[in-house]
Motif scaffolding. Structure first.
Motif, mmCIF file in Angstrom:
data_model
loop_
_atom_site.group_PDB
_atom_site.id
_atom_site.type_symbol
_atom_site.label_atom_id
_atom_site.label_comp_id
_atom_site.label_asym_id
_atom_site.label_seq_id
_atom_site.Cartn_x
_atom_site.Cartn_y
_atom_site.Cartn_z
ATOM 1 N N ASP A 10 64.401 16.706 -91.427
ATOM 2 C CA ASP A 10 64.269 18.378 -91.472
ATOM 3 C C ASP A 10 63.169 18.619 -90.507
ATOM 4 O O ASP A 10 62.331 17.725 -90.134
ATOM 5 C CB ASP A 10 64.254 18.697 -92.925
ATOM 6 C CG ASP A 10 62.872 18.148 -93.491
ATOM 7 O OD1 ASP A 10 62.050 17.730 -93.043
ATOM 8 O OD2 ASP A 10 62.951 18.351 -94.928
ATOM 9 N N LEU A 11 63.009 19.783 -90.439
ATOM 10 C CA LEU A 11 61.789 20.312 -89.832
ATOM 11 C C LEU A 11 60.448 19.778 -89.951
ATOM 12 O O LEU A 11 59.472 19.594 -88.963
ATOM 13 C CB LEU A 11 61.900 21.788 -89.481
ATOM 14 C CG LEU A 11 63.087 22.150 -88.554
ATOM 15 C CD1 LEU A 11 62.868 23.744 -88.724
ATOM 16 C CD2 LEU A 11 63.066 21.874 -87.281
ATOM 17 N N ASP A 12 60.258 19.656 -91.374
ATOM 18 C CA ASP A 12 58.932 19.050 -91.720
ATOM 19 C C ASP A 12 58.492 17.866 -91.264
ATOM 20 O O ASP A 12 57.558 17.313 -91.577
ATOM 21 C CB ASP A 12 59.039 19.243 -93.141
ATOM 22 C CG ASP A 12 58.866 20.681 -93.810
ATOM 23 O OD1 ASP A 12 58.453 21.611 -93.105
ATOM 24 O OD2 ASP A 12 59.095 21.030 -94.668
ATOM 25 N N HIS A 13 59.698 16.923 -90.819
ATOM 26 C CA HIS A 13 59.573 15.587 -90.520
ATOM 27 C C HIS A 13 59.677 15.244 -89.104
ATOM 28 O O HIS A 13 59.564 13.975 -88.466
ATOM 29 C CB HIS A 13 60.521 14.660 -91.166
ATOM 30 C CG HIS A 13 60.287 14.608 -92.736
ATOM 31 N ND1 HIS A 13 60.637 15.668 -93.698
ATOM 32 C CD2 HIS A 13 59.601 13.809 -93.469
ATOM 33 C CE1 HIS A 13 60.197 15.262 -94.989
ATOM 34 N NE2 HIS A 13 59.453 13.954 -94.818
ATOM 35 N N VAL A 14 59.467 16.441 -88.135
ATOM 36 C CA VAL A 14 59.326 16.236 -86.603
ATOM 37 C C VAL A 14 58.024 16.072 -86.317
ATOM 38 O O VAL A 14 56.834 16.431 -86.944
ATOM 39 C CB VAL A 14 59.798 17.978 -86.134
ATOM 40 C CG1 VAL A 14 59.742 17.655 -84.604
ATOM 41 C CG2 VAL A 14 61.240 18.173 -86.464
ATOM 42 N N LEU A 15 57.897 15.018 -85.453
ATOM 43 C CA LEU A 15 56.468 14.430 -84.745
ATOM 44 C C LEU A 15 56.146 14.931 -83.573
ATOM 45 O O LEU A 15 55.102 15.054 -83.355
ATOM 46 C CB LEU A 15 56.800 12.973 -84.596
ATOM 47 C CG LEU A 15 57.070 12.143 -86.174
ATOM 48 C CD1 LEU A 15 57.119 10.629 -85.510
ATOM 49 C CD2 LEU A 15 56.292 12.186 -87.096
ATOM 50 N N LYS A 16 57.322 15.265 -82.776
ATOM 51 C CA LYS A 16 56.996 15.725 -81.410
ATOM 52 C C LYS A 16 58.254 16.375 -80.775
ATOM 53 O O LYS A 16 59.376 16.030 -81.132
ATOM 54 C CB LYS A 16 56.852 14.432 -80.347
ATOM 55 C CG LYS A 16 56.737 14.784 -78.951
ATOM 56 C CD LYS A 16 55.314 15.079 -78.859
ATOM 57 C CE LYS A 16 55.030 15.062 -77.033
ATOM 58 N NZ LYS A 16 55.729 15.144 -76.113
ATOM 59 N N CYS A 17 58.066 17.609 -80.157
ATOM 60 C CA CYS A 17 58.972 18.510 -79.620
ATOM 61 C C CYS A 17 58.569 18.466 -78.156
ATOM 62 O O CYS A 17 57.699 18.626 -77.572
ATOM 63 C CB CYS A 17 58.949 19.817 -80.071
ATOM 64 S SG CYS A 17 59.621 19.756 -81.612
#
Length: 133
Positions: free
Chosen positions: A74-81
């Motif tokens: 989910d978005l809370d687990h995104v490391l890098k965009c």
């Protein structure tokens, strides 16, 4: 570690229709890699052509949520965009939208401009995340 292809509809089918050799999402162990996606119309599944920039950015971030959930993240687990955009003038507007999706502890990110696209849209975003425990 074995790589797993995560199908995310209607996005996976759209890429296949266009002949694009890309998977929407892949997962290896607890790592999730989401391909850059243009904004898709949520009703038709087709490319959201020439929509206002704000709508395009919101659609892509909503699509990210869908793809990440399909991969167990989910978005809370995104490391890098990685954010690719056609104009530096959109930076401030994008930040305001982005803050709504990542209000606390945002992931690492880069925003950079590209000179041209292969389609009629202004922004594309990809990301790397980890799965939820």
């Amino acid at each position: 570690m074995e790589r797993e292809i995560i199908r995310v509809e209607p996005f996976s089918t759209n890429f296949e229709k266009w002949g694009a050799p890309v998977s929407v999402c892949t997962r290896a162990g607890n790592m999730v890699f989401m391909s850059g996606m243009p904004p898709f119309d949520p009703d038709t599944g087709e490319l959201l052509q020439h929509a206002p920039f704000e709508r395009q950015a919101e659609r892509i971030l909503e699509q990210m949520k869908t793809a990440l959930e399909a991969a167990g993240s989910d978005l809370d687990h995104v490391l890098k965009c990685n954010v690719l955009c056609i104009s530096a003038e959109r930076f401030k507007t994008f930040n305001e939208i982005y803050k709504r999706y990542f209000p606390k502890n945002p992931p690492a990110r880069i925003f950079f401009c590209v000179p041209e696209w292969t389609g009629p849209f202004d922004i594309e975003i990809d990301c790397v995340a980890v799965t939820k425990s």
